[in-house]
Design a protein around this motif. Structure first.
Motif, PDB file in Angstrom:
ATOM      1  N   VAL A  96      -9.753   6.201   1.087  1.00 38.18           N
ATOM      2  CA  VAL A  96      -8.626   6.856   0.420  1.00 38.18           C
ATOM      3  C   VAL A  96      -8.916   8.349   0.286  1.00 38.18           C
ATOM      4  O   VAL A  96     -10.027   8.743  -0.066  1.00 38.18           O
ATOM      5  CB  VAL A  96      -8.406   6.235  -0.980  1.00 38.18           C
ATOM      6  N   GLU A 143     -14.287  11.316  -0.325  1.00 35.46           N
ATOM      7  CA  GLU A 143     -13.454  11.498   0.861  1.00 35.46           C
ATOM      8  C   GLU A 143     -14.104  12.402   1.909  1.00 35.46           C
ATOM      9  O   GLU A 143     -13.608  12.509   3.022  1.00 35.46           O
ATOM     10  CB  GLU A 143     -12.075  12.054   0.490  1.00 35.46           C
ATOM     11  N   TRP A 172     -11.499   0.164   1.400  1.00 29.88           N
ATOM     12  CA  TRP A 172     -10.428   1.136   1.244  1.00 29.88           C
ATOM     13  C   TRP A 172     -11.020   2.528   1.450  1.00 29.88           C
ATOM     14  O   TRP A 172     -11.961   2.926   0.766  1.00 29.88           O
ATOM     15  CB  TRP A 172      -9.797   1.057  -0.140  1.00 29.88           C
ATOM     16  N   PRO A 180      -7.182  10.906  -2.047  1.00 29.83           N
ATOM     17  CA  PRO A 180      -6.129  10.996  -3.058  1.00 29.83           C
ATOM     18  C   PRO A 180      -5.351  12.296  -3.004  1.00 29.83           C
ATOM     19  O   PRO A 180      -4.220  12.365  -3.499  1.00 29.83           O
ATOM     20  CB  PRO A 180      -6.891  10.862  -4.380  1.00 29.83           C
ATOM     21  N   THR A 182      -2.680   1.963   7.730  1.00 28.82           N
ATOM     22  CA  THR A 182      -2.794   3.251   7.054  1.00 28.82           C
ATOM     23  C   THR A 182      -1.431   3.701   6.559  1.00 28.82           C
ATOM     24  O   THR A 182      -0.396   3.369   7.153  1.00 28.82           O
ATOM     25  CB  THR A 182      -3.412   4.320   7.980  1.00 28.82           C
ATOM     26  N   VAL A 195       0.836   4.409  -2.626  1.00 23.83           N
ATOM     27  CA  VAL A 195       0.588   5.777  -2.181  1.00 23.83           C
ATOM     28  C   VAL A 195       1.751   6.688  -2.571  1.00 23.83           C
ATOM     29  O   VAL A 195       1.546   7.831  -3.007  1.00 23.83           O
ATOM     30  CB  VAL A 195       0.330   5.802  -0.662  1.00 23.83           C
ATOM     31  N   TRP A 254     -14.824   0.207  -1.854  1.00 24.06           N
ATOM     32  CA  TRP A 254     -14.065   1.428  -2.117  1.00 24.06           C
ATOM     33  C   TRP A 254     -14.932   2.620  -1.743  1.00 24.06           C
ATOM     34  O   TRP A 254     -16.031   2.777  -2.264  1.00 24.06           O
ATOM     35  CB  TRP A 254     -13.691   1.492  -3.593  1.00 24.06           C
ATOM     36  N   LEU A 281      -3.915   4.874  -7.621  1.00 26.13           N
ATOM     37  CA  LEU A 281      -4.297   4.181  -6.390  1.00 26.13           C
ATOM     38  C   LEU A 281      -5.354   3.122  -6.621  1.00 26.13           C
ATOM     39  O   LEU A 281      -5.258   2.010  -6.079  1.00 26.13           O
ATOM     40  CB  LEU A 281      -4.824   5.189  -5.366  1.00 26.13           C
ATOM     41  N   ALA A 331      -4.126   6.384   2.341  1.00 25.16           N
ATOM     42  CA  ALA A 331      -4.918   5.177   2.074  1.00 25.16           C
ATOM     43  C   ALA A 331      -4.997   4.379   3.367  1.00 25.16           C
ATOM     44  O   ALA A 331      -3.973   4.122   4.017  1.00 25.16           O
ATOM     45  CB  ALA A 331      -4.298   4.333   0.969  1.00 25.16           C
ATOM     46  N   THR A 389       0.838  -1.193   0.000  1.00 25.65           N
ATOM     47  CA  THR A 389       0.000   0.000   0.000  1.00 25.65           C
ATOM     48  C   THR A 389       0.876   1.248   0.000  1.00 25.65           C
ATOM     49  O   THR A 389       0.608   2.211  -0.720  1.00 25.65           O
ATOM     50  CB  THR A 389      -0.930   0.004   1.225  1.00 25.65           C
TER      51      THR A 389
END
Length: 277
Positions: free
Chosen positions: A99, A85, A97, A101, A130, A30, A81, A68, A119, A26
């Motif tokens: 995330v 955010e 997930w 971005p 994380t 990222v 997903w 990602l 992420a 991960t």
């Protein structure tokens, strides 16, 4: 950004890897996304309307997500997903997930350095691992449940401060266009902390303040309202670095809570008292 939750695409699964290996993979994804955003950073991006602002924000998000999303989906194709955010509240059971971005995206557009890529893998509403990457300084913060929090492999520890009056604390604006009640509560809490703490910092994004709590540079961070992507990465980092997480009244924090507090153990109760006035 229009879809809240999306089911993952079918692909070859890496579901048998350990959580420690998953964290490392991960982190690689990222960092790659952060490098792409760094290439876009430098000049202030002009906008004259809300629509132009949203378009510029989306362009940054899309740049990072194009890296990602496929990378993380290959790692955990069965995981859901979280697409927005700014969303909050509990997730359905299973793995997701979460995330961001471009955490601090508006700072990126204004050529300010306070932004990151994050992420977090959430399992049954508990953050498992994380990664927060700061592309401009090439620093990567990681945490794995039960295995500690680290900055580029070095362990992190919260501060030993035991007097809020000697503490440096921080808060953040959860989102634009917050409702009036939350705005007034934020203002009152800042005033209360200005009386009780040594120094109060106010800026966005929340995640960068929480990194500093985990690293012992700040003694406490609080926020009213907030999104999962704002708070989950930092919550895991602070917890694994030995800090305390609660709502603003000292009760156990969940993504549905109206307030959030992360603090060094020595000032947590004092911060709760200040925020509860």
């Amino acid at each position: 950004m229009s879809e809240l939750l999306q089911a993952p695409d079918a692909t070859v699964s890496d579901a048998t890897v350990s959580d420690a290996d998953l964290l490392a993979r991960t982190a690689a994804a990222v960092r790659e996304a952060g490098a792409a955003l760094r290439e876009r950073f430098g000049e202030v991006v002009p906008y004259r309307t809300r629509e132009e602002l949203m378009s510029a924000l989306a362009a940054n998000d899309d740049t990072a997500l194009s890296i990602l999303r496929p990378r993380l989906t290959r790692l955990r194709p069965e995981a859901g997903w979280v697409e927005d955010e700014l969303d909050g509240g509990a997730l359905p059971s299973g793995e997701w997930w979460v995330v961001d971005p471009a955490e601090g995206n508006v700072n990126h557009l204004h050529a300010l350095p306070e932004w990151a890529v994050t992420a977090t893998l959430v399992r049954d509403n508990q953050p498992v691992l994380t990664v927060v990457h700061l592309p401009l300084t090439d620093q990567t913060y990681t945490a794995l449940t039960g295995a500690g929090a680290h900055l580029d492999g070095r362990p992190l520890h919260v501060s030993q401060t035991a007097d809020l009056g000697l503490g440096v604390v921080a808060t953040s604006q959860a989102r634009p266009d917050e409702d009036e009640g939350v705005v007034r509560r934020v203002g009152a809490s800042i005033t209360a902390m200005l009386f009780d703490a040594l120094v109060v910092r106010v800026s966005v994004p929340a995640t960068l303040h929480l990194l500093n709590v985990a690293a012992g540079r700040l003694d406490a961070f609080w926020q009213f309202a907030g999104a999962r992507a704002d708070l989950l990465p930092g919550a895991l980092l602070v917890t694994e670095a030995g800090g305390r997480i609660s709502d603003a009244e000292g009760r156990p924090w969940t993504p549905q809570s109206a307030g959030f507090l992360a603090a060094a153990p020595g000032v947590h109760a004092q911060a709760v008292s200040t925020l509860s006035r």
